[in-house]
Design a protein around this motif. Structure first.
Motif, PDB file in Angstrom:
ATOM      1  N   ILE A 144     -17.051-162.402   1.957  1.00  0.00           N
ATOM      2  CA  ILE A 144     -16.188-163.109   1.001  1.00  0.00           C
ATOM      3  C   ILE A 144     -14.729-162.790   1.295  1.00  0.00           C
ATOM      4  CG2 ILE A 144     -15.549-163.291  -1.450  1.00  0.00           C
ATOM      5  CD1 ILE A 144     -18.456-162.536  -2.117  1.00  0.00           C
ATOM      6  N   LEU A 145     -13.899-163.808   1.211  1.00  0.00           N
ATOM      7  CA  LEU A 145     -12.449-163.660   1.339  1.00  0.00           C
ATOM      8  C   LEU A 145     -11.833-163.654  -0.057  1.00  0.00           C
ATOM      9  CD1 LEU A 145     -11.858-166.192   4.241  1.00  0.00           C
ATOM     10  CD2 LEU A 145     -11.562-163.707   4.368  1.00  0.00           C
ATOM     11  N   TYR A 146     -10.900-162.739  -0.293  1.00  0.00           N
ATOM     12  CA  TYR A 146     -10.234-162.630  -1.587  1.00  0.00           C
ATOM     13  C   TYR A 146      -8.754-162.970  -1.466  1.00  0.00           C
ATOM     14  CZ  TYR A 146     -14.428-160.102  -2.959  1.00  0.00           C
ATOM     15  OH  TYR A 146     -15.725-159.766  -3.222  1.00  0.00           O
ATOM     16  N   GLY A 147      -8.223-163.518  -2.553  1.00  0.00           N
ATOM     17  CA  GLY A 147      -6.800-163.813  -2.637  1.00  0.00           C
ATOM     18  C   GLY A 147      -6.361-163.743  -4.090  1.00  0.00           C
ATOM     19  N   THR A 148      -5.064-163.806  -4.314  1.00  0.00           N
ATOM     20  CA  THR A 148      -4.524-163.701  -5.666  1.00  0.00           C
ATOM     21  C   THR A 148      -4.607-165.047  -6.391  1.00  0.00           C
ATOM     22  OG1 THR A 148      -2.304-164.104  -4.818  1.00  0.00           O
ATOM     23  CG2 THR A 148      -2.979-161.794  -5.112  1.00  0.00           C
ATOM     24  N   THR A 149      -4.385-164.994  -7.697  1.00  0.00           N
ATOM     25  CA  THR A 149      -4.484-166.175  -8.562  1.00  0.00           C
ATOM     26  C   THR A 149      -3.133-166.492  -9.206  1.00  0.00           C
ATOM     27  OG1 THR A 149      -4.986-164.839 -10.499  1.00  0.00           O
ATOM     28  CG2 THR A 149      -6.868-165.570  -9.162  1.00  0.00           C
ATOM     29  N   HIS A 150      -3.113-167.578  -9.965  1.00  0.00           N
ATOM     30  CA  HIS A 150      -1.913-167.920 -10.741  1.00  0.00           C
ATOM     31  C   HIS A 150      -1.676-166.861 -11.819  1.00  0.00           C
ATOM     32  CE1 HIS A 150      -1.222-171.725  -8.845  1.00  0.00           C
ATOM     33  NE2 HIS A 150      -2.487-172.038  -9.008  1.00  0.00           N
ATOM     34  N   THR A 151      -2.747-166.266 -12.318  1.00  0.00           N
ATOM     35  CA  THR A 151      -2.612-165.189 -13.307  1.00  0.00           C
ATOM     36  C   THR A 151      -1.855-164.013 -12.697  1.00  0.00           C
ATOM     37  OG1 THR A 151      -4.662-165.865 -14.388  1.00  0.00           O
ATOM     38  CG2 THR A 151      -3.895-163.616 -14.832  1.00  0.00           C
ATOM     39  N   PHE A 152      -2.125-163.719 -11.429  1.00  0.00           N
ATOM     40  CA  PHE A 152      -1.393-162.661 -10.720  1.00  0.00           C
ATOM     41  C   PHE A 152       0.099-162.990 -10.693  1.00  0.00           C
ATOM     42  CE2 PHE A 152       0.624-161.652  -6.629  1.00  0.00           C
ATOM     43  CZ  PHE A 152       0.644-160.263  -6.695  1.00  0.00           C
ATOM     44  N   LEU A 153       0.427-164.222 -10.292  1.00  0.00           N
ATOM     45  CA  LEU A 153       1.837-164.630 -10.225  1.00  0.00           C
ATOM     46  C   LEU A 153       2.501-164.488 -11.595  1.00  0.00           C
ATOM     47  CD1 LEU A 153       1.597-167.856  -8.016  1.00  0.00           C
ATOM     48  CD2 LEU A 153       2.412-165.596  -7.312  1.00  0.00           C
ATOM     49  N   LYS A 154       1.820-164.988 -12.624  1.00  0.00           N
ATOM     50  CA  LYS A 154       2.369-164.946 -13.976  1.00  0.00           C
ATOM     51  C   LYS A 154       2.531-163.495 -14.444  1.00  0.00           C
ATOM     52  CE  LYS A 154      -0.279-166.594 -17.166  1.00  0.00           C
ATOM     53  NZ  LYS A 154      -1.016-167.438 -18.106  1.00  0.00           N
ATOM     54  N   SER A 155       1.539-162.654 -14.190  1.00  0.00           N
ATOM     55  CA  SER A 155       1.574-161.255 -14.639  1.00  0.00           C
ATOM     56  C   SER A 155       2.722-160.470 -14.025  1.00  0.00           C
ATOM     57  CB  SER A 155       0.258-160.558 -14.298  1.00  0.00           C
ATOM     58  OG  SER A 155      -0.808-161.154 -14.977  1.00  0.00           O
ATOM     59  N   PHE A 156       3.085-160.821 -12.795  1.00  0.00           N
ATOM     60  CA  PHE A 156       4.136-160.088 -12.102  1.00  0.00           C
ATOM     61  C   PHE A 156       5.457-160.843 -12.055  1.00  0.00           C
ATOM     62  CE2 PHE A 156       0.313-157.928 -10.889  1.00  0.00           C
ATOM     63  CZ  PHE A 156       0.695-156.598 -10.863  1.00  0.00           C
ATOM     64  N   GLY A 157       5.539-161.956 -12.810  1.00  0.00           N
ATOM     65  CA  GLY A 157       6.793-162.698 -12.903  1.00  0.00           C
ATOM     66  C   GLY A 157       7.200-163.360 -11.603  1.00  0.00           C
ATOM     67  N   LEU A 158       6.222-163.808 -10.815  1.00  0.00           N
ATOM     68  CA  LEU A 158       6.501-164.434  -9.528  1.00  0.00           C
ATOM     69  C   LEU A 158       6.288-165.936  -9.624  1.00  0.00           C
ATOM     70  CD1 LEU A 158       4.461-161.918  -7.323  1.00  0.00           C
ATOM     71  CD2 LEU A 158       6.925-161.891  -7.730  1.00  0.00           C
ATOM     72  N   THR A 159       7.064-166.681  -8.875  1.00  0.00           N
ATOM     73  CA  THR A 159       6.871-168.125  -8.794  1.00  0.00           C
ATOM     74  C   THR A 159       5.893-168.446  -7.670  1.00  0.00           C
ATOM     75  OG1 THR A 159       9.109-168.482  -9.598  1.00  0.00           O
ATOM     76  CG2 THR A 159       8.049-170.329  -8.494  1.00  0.00           C
ATOM     77  N   THR A 160       6.097-167.813  -6.530  1.00  0.00           N
ATOM     78  CA  THR A 160       5.203-167.975  -5.382  1.00  0.00           C
ATOM     79  C   THR A 160       5.014-166.617  -4.722  1.00  0.00           C
ATOM     80  OG1 THR A 160       6.932-168.339  -3.731  1.00  0.00           O
ATOM     81  CG2 THR A 160       6.142-170.299  -4.931  1.00  0.00           C
TER      82      THR A 160
END
Length: 181
Positions: A144-160
């Motif tokens: 399985i390959l893992y990557g971050t989510t939109h929740t990750f971006l939102k939680s850390f105040g990132l746009t991209t």
């Protein structure tokens, strides 16, 4: 339809949806052209900032979500009892950083970078919605390959993901030797 009415339609969609929603989905729901939706969302984002509204428009890549303005959090805290959420462990934070910078990545590669097994940390990150499966690697065992989510971006105040600090900035320099003493 006027620009203000179109913004009101988009605002109603964002409010009703509650979660992040893509520009494409908004365009499909409204019948407005994709570029027009992008332009309207940019204007709305500025409007919320300019008028010091109680809500803001969060942008995470091509996704948007309405959120309360952090400037007024003290009032919200008085209204509701804050939910205590267990902080993320050091192991989970290390695992998350590796996944964020190296994605898509397999668990075994995360393990080899950390030097220890990461099963539990990955489970915690999946449960919290900070990472997700991004497919499988085309090799024996199909890991399985893992990557971050939109929740990750939102939680850390990132746009991209481009907003992540450059890894060179995270490497100690010769001038930082005094920090070890």
């Amino acid at each position: 339809m006027s620009t203000e009415k179109k913004k009101a339609v988009i605002e109603a969609l964002l409010f009703a949806w509650g979660e992040e929603i893509s520009v494409k989905e908004i365009s499909k729901a409204t019948g407005y052209f994709y570029r027009e939706v992008e332009s309207l969302l940019t204007e709305m984002e500025e409007d919320y900032k300019f008028y010091h509204r109680g809500i803001i428009l969060l942008r995470m890549g091509d996704y948007y979500q309405l959120s309360t303005n952090p400037a007024y959090s003290q009032y919200i805290e008085k209204l509701i009892s804050p939910q205590k959420r267990k902080s993320i462990s050091q192991a989970a934070l290390e695992t998350l950083a590796i996944i964020a910078y190296k994605q898509p990545i397999t668990r075994s590669l995360v393990d080899s970078i950390r030097g220890v097994k990461s099963d539990h940390a990955i489970k915690i990150l999946l449960d919290r919605g900070l990472i997700e499966t991004k497919g499988r690697l085309d090799k024996i065992g199909k890991p399985i390959l893992y990557g971050t989510t939109h929740t990750f971006l939102k939680s850390f105040g990132l746009t991209t993901l481009d907003d992540l600090p450059n890894t060179e900035m995270l490497t100690p320099s010769e001038n930082d030797d005094h920090l070890d003493k």
